[in-house]
Enzyme design. Sequence first.
Site, PDB file in Angstrom:
ATOM      1  N   HIS A 205       0.813  -1.221   0.000  1.00 15.66           N
ATOM      2  CA  HIS A 205       0.000   0.000   0.000  1.00 15.66           C
ATOM      3  C   HIS A 205       0.841   1.263   0.000  1.00 15.66           C
ATOM      4  O   HIS A 205       0.312   2.365  -0.042  1.00 15.66           O
ATOM      5  CB  HIS A 205      -0.885   0.039   1.252  1.00 15.66           C
ATOM      6  CG  HIS A 205      -0.098   0.334   2.506  1.00 15.66           C
ATOM      7  ND1 HIS A 205       0.668  -0.598   3.130  1.00 15.66           N
ATOM      8  CD2 HIS A 205       0.066   1.482   3.209  1.00 15.66           C
ATOM      9  CE1 HIS A 205       1.263  -0.067   4.197  1.00 15.66           C
ATOM     10  NE2 HIS A 205       0.921   1.206   4.261  1.00 15.66           N
TER      11      HIS A 205
HETATM   12  C1  UD1 Z   1      -1.191   6.131   5.700  1.00 20.91           C
HETATM   13  C2  UD1 Z   1       0.215   6.535   6.153  1.00 20.91           C
HETATM   14  C3  UD1 Z   1       1.162   5.368   5.966  1.00 20.91           C
HETATM   15  C4  UD1 Z   1       0.655   4.127   6.659  1.00 20.91           C
HETATM   16  C5  UD1 Z   1      -0.774   3.821   6.237  1.00 20.91           C
HETATM   17  C6  UD1 Z   1      -1.312   2.691   7.069  1.00 20.91           C
HETATM   18  C7  UD1 Z   1       0.849   8.904   5.854  1.00 20.91           C
HETATM   19  C8  UD1 Z   1       1.623   9.863   5.035  1.00 20.91           C
HETATM   20  N1  UD1 Z   1       0.727   7.656   5.353  1.00 20.91           N
HETATM   21  O1  UD1 Z   1      -1.131   5.825   4.318  1.00 20.91           O
HETATM   22  O2  UD1 Z   1       2.425   5.696   6.514  1.00 20.91           O
HETATM   23  O3  UD1 Z   1       1.484   3.044   6.333  1.00 20.91           O
HETATM   24  O4  UD1 Z   1      -1.599   4.989   6.445  1.00 20.91           O
HETATM   25  O5  UD1 Z   1      -2.320   2.000   6.425  1.00 20.91           O
HETATM   26  O6  UD1 Z   1       0.371   9.267   6.898  1.00 20.91           O
HETATM   27  N2  UD1 Z   1      -8.564   5.733   1.934  1.00 20.91           N
HETATM   28  C9  UD1 Z   1      -9.803   5.151   2.052  1.00 20.91           C
HETATM   29  N3  UD1 Z   1     -10.322   4.967   3.294  1.00 20.91           N
HETATM   30  C10 UD1 Z   1      -9.665   5.352   4.411  1.00 20.91           C
HETATM   31  C11 UD1 Z   1      -8.409   5.952   4.300  1.00 20.91           C
HETATM   32  C12 UD1 Z   1      -7.862   6.126   3.041  1.00 20.91           C
HETATM   33  O7  UD1 Z   1     -10.439   4.801   1.076  1.00 20.91           O
HETATM   34  O8  UD1 Z   1     -10.205   5.143   5.519  1.00 20.91           O
HETATM   35  C13 UD1 Z   1      -7.974   5.910   0.586  1.00 20.91           C
HETATM   36  C14 UD1 Z   1      -8.257   7.272  -0.005  1.00 20.91           C
HETATM   37  O9  UD1 Z   1      -8.380   7.109  -1.384  1.00 20.91           O
HETATM   38  C15 UD1 Z   1      -6.970   8.024   0.307  1.00 20.91           C
HETATM   39  C16 UD1 Z   1      -5.921   6.939   0.209  1.00 20.91           C
HETATM   40  O10 UD1 Z   1      -6.563   5.764   0.691  1.00 20.91           O
HETATM   41  O11 UD1 Z   1      -6.723   9.063  -0.589  1.00 20.91           O
HETATM   42  C17 UD1 Z   1      -4.679   7.225   1.020  1.00 20.91           C
HETATM   43  O12 UD1 Z   1      -4.995   7.487   2.387  1.00 20.91           O
HETATM   44  P1  UD1 Z   1      -3.950   8.258   3.342  1.00 20.91           P
HETATM   45  O13 UD1 Z   1      -4.435   8.260   4.732  1.00 20.91           O
HETATM   46  O14 UD1 Z   1      -3.553   9.555   2.724  1.00 20.91           O
HETATM   47  O15 UD1 Z   1      -2.656   7.394   3.271  1.00 20.91           O
HETATM   48  P2  UD1 Z   1      -2.436   5.825   3.425  1.00 20.91           P
HETATM   49  O16 UD1 Z   1      -1.998   5.298   2.106  1.00 20.91           O
HETATM   50  O17 UD1 Z   1      -3.579   5.199   4.112  1.00 20.91           O
HETATM   51  N1  UDP Z   2      -3.480  -5.369   9.001  1.00 16.35           N
HETATM   52  C1  UDP Z   2      -4.791  -5.846   9.166  1.00 16.35           C
HETATM   53  N2  UDP Z   2      -5.495  -6.217   8.046  1.00 16.35           N
HETATM   54  C2  UDP Z   2      -4.966  -6.153   6.795  1.00 16.35           C
HETATM   55  C3  UDP Z   2      -3.643  -5.670   6.643  1.00 16.35           C
HETATM   56  C4  UDP Z   2      -2.930  -5.281   7.763  1.00 16.35           C
HETATM   57  O1  UDP Z   2      -5.293  -5.940  10.285  1.00 16.35           O
HETATM   58  O2  UDP Z   2      -5.656  -6.508   5.841  1.00 16.35           O
HETATM   59  C5  UDP Z   2      -2.747  -4.928  10.189  1.00 16.35           C
HETATM   60  C6  UDP Z   2      -1.498  -5.715  10.473  1.00 16.35           C
HETATM   61  O3  UDP Z   2      -1.761  -6.711  11.415  1.00 16.35           O
HETATM   62  C7  UDP Z   2      -0.530  -4.655  11.017  1.00 16.35           C
HETATM   63  C8  UDP Z   2      -1.068  -3.342  10.529  1.00 16.35           C
HETATM   64  O4  UDP Z   2      -2.331  -3.605   9.952  1.00 16.35           O
HETATM   65  O5  UDP Z   2      -0.555  -4.640  12.437  1.00 16.35           O
HETATM   66  C9  UDP Z   2      -0.138  -2.719   9.514  1.00 16.35           C
HETATM   67  O6  UDP Z   2      -0.729  -1.601   8.969  1.00 16.35           O
HETATM   68  P1  UDP Z   2      -0.343  -1.008   7.560  1.00 16.35           P
HETATM   69  O7  UDP Z   2       0.368  -2.028   6.756  1.00 16.35           O
HETATM   70  O8  UDP Z   2      -1.572  -0.412   7.009  1.00 16.35           O
HETATM   71  O9  UDP Z   2       0.614   0.199   7.957  1.00 16.35           O
HETATM   72  P2  UDP Z   2       2.177   0.360   8.242  1.00 16.35           P
HETATM   73  O10 UDP Z   2       2.549  -0.554   9.343  1.00 16.35           O
HETATM   74  O11 UDP Z   2       2.901   0.092   6.960  1.00 16.35           O
HETATM   75  O12 UDP Z   2       2.310   1.803   8.599  1.00 16.35           O
END
Ligand code: UD1
Ligand code: UDP
Length: 365
Positions: A205
């Site tokens: 992601h």
């Molecule tokens: C964010 C964090 C990343 C983390 C990840 C965990 C930052 C810069 N990035 O990335 O470090 O690893 O969370 O999962 O803070 N969206 C949805 N539903 C939601 C949230 C997001 O559909 O509830 C979609 C939207 O299209 C949005 C995109 O995901 O534009 C990105 O969401 P965003 O919170 O900006 O960043 P993540 O990729 O989730």
């Molecule tokens: N995770 C989850 N369901 C999923 C994918 C990840 O519960 O389908 C959990 C996983 O156990 C881990 C956390 O989400 O604890 C990791 O989050 P993510 O990869 O979104 O973020 P990052 O750690 O890269 O910031």
Amino acid sequence: TDIAFVLGTRPEIIKLAPVIQACERRGIEYVIVHTGQHYSDSLDSVFFDQLDLPDPDYDLAVGSGSHGEQTAEMLVGVERALEETAPEVVLVQGDTNSVLAGALAASKMDTELGHVEAGLRSFDREMPEETNRVLADHVADYHFPPTDRSKGYLLREGISAFRITVTGNTVVDAVERNLDIAREKSTVVADLDLDDSRFFLLTAHRAENVDDEERFRGLLEGAQRAGDAHDADVVYPMHPRSRSRVEEFGIDLPPRVRAVEPLEYLDFLQAAASADLILTDSGGVQEEACVLGVPCVTMRDNTERPETVDAGANRLSSCDPGRIERSVAAMLGASDWENPFGDGDAAERILEALPVEAPSTEVPQ
Ligand code: UD1
Ligand code: UDP
């Protein structure tokens, strides 16, 4: 209020849950300020339910947006919440925009700040997460690095040793607390029809991978080749960010790669523990694989979790299909390493180091 937890995304909910539960056990007063960075049920409320967390006291409902817009809106909302609740300490965890906003708001208000998972460094300033974690560390008063290595990075950047407590990572607390429950309750392996087959679990992601069409296609092709080489299905619980890129780029997933909805935490733990190998670009998933004893291939050029590589639990493959395939071949079957992320008591150590105490329950004489 003793502690204000500022959180906003899936990994923060999971990794702060042990600290919130430790507050409950000790009778420490706290509030939860949810920025709303994640808002889809599958990235948010499902974790509050499964981890038995109380509803947030504040939901800032900031949602998605550009980095500047999102962080700025959070900053305004967190400041207001901190004004109203006047906590002794603000706690943030990790490296997201919610962490940066929480850290800046606390620092502007001269409220003490604790950073859980301090001192991680990828040394790649192109990642927004690297900037967020460096900035949060440099305004924090209490640093909770998971390992001695991350403590070393903090010291090198001039942070005083007396502010630092090595705690282990709360991800271990969470795995220890939930793995048996997951084994007992989760039916994910049967539901996905994986009982009798070899399978790999894939999560991808990260912006630098999935927003870049070539890298995204490369990692999917690598997963496909690895699946073919070892006759394994590749199950991909797809983050919404990745789902929208697949649509935008018109990508057809290769036949070995099976996209499913993001999994609930217990299902994810059970799937991860049952997988033959994990392919990921996630931070938390690299740690969980290492803790669960499942070999991992990380589809990135660098990692802020080098302890996993040193332990022999993880290998970096970038998004190059050939390197992914070779890395999977090299890692498959490995399982014998020591978990570098602590003993599962990180949450207790964090509370011990903070200037908060439960109200005395002694009856006055
Ligand atoms: C964010 C964090 C990343 C983390 C990840 C965990 C930052 C810069 N990035 O990335 O470090 O690893 O969370 O999962 O803070 N969206 C949805 N539903 C939601 C949230 C997001 O559909 O509830 C979609 C939207 O299209 C949005 C995109 O995901 O534009 C990105 O969401 P965003 O919170 O900006 O960043 P993540 O990729 O989730
Ligand atoms: N995770 C989850 N369901 C999923 C994918 C990840 O519960 O389908 C959990 C996983 O156990 C881990 C956390 O989400 O604890 C990791 O989050 P993510 O990869 O979104 O973020 P990052 O750690 O890269 O910031």
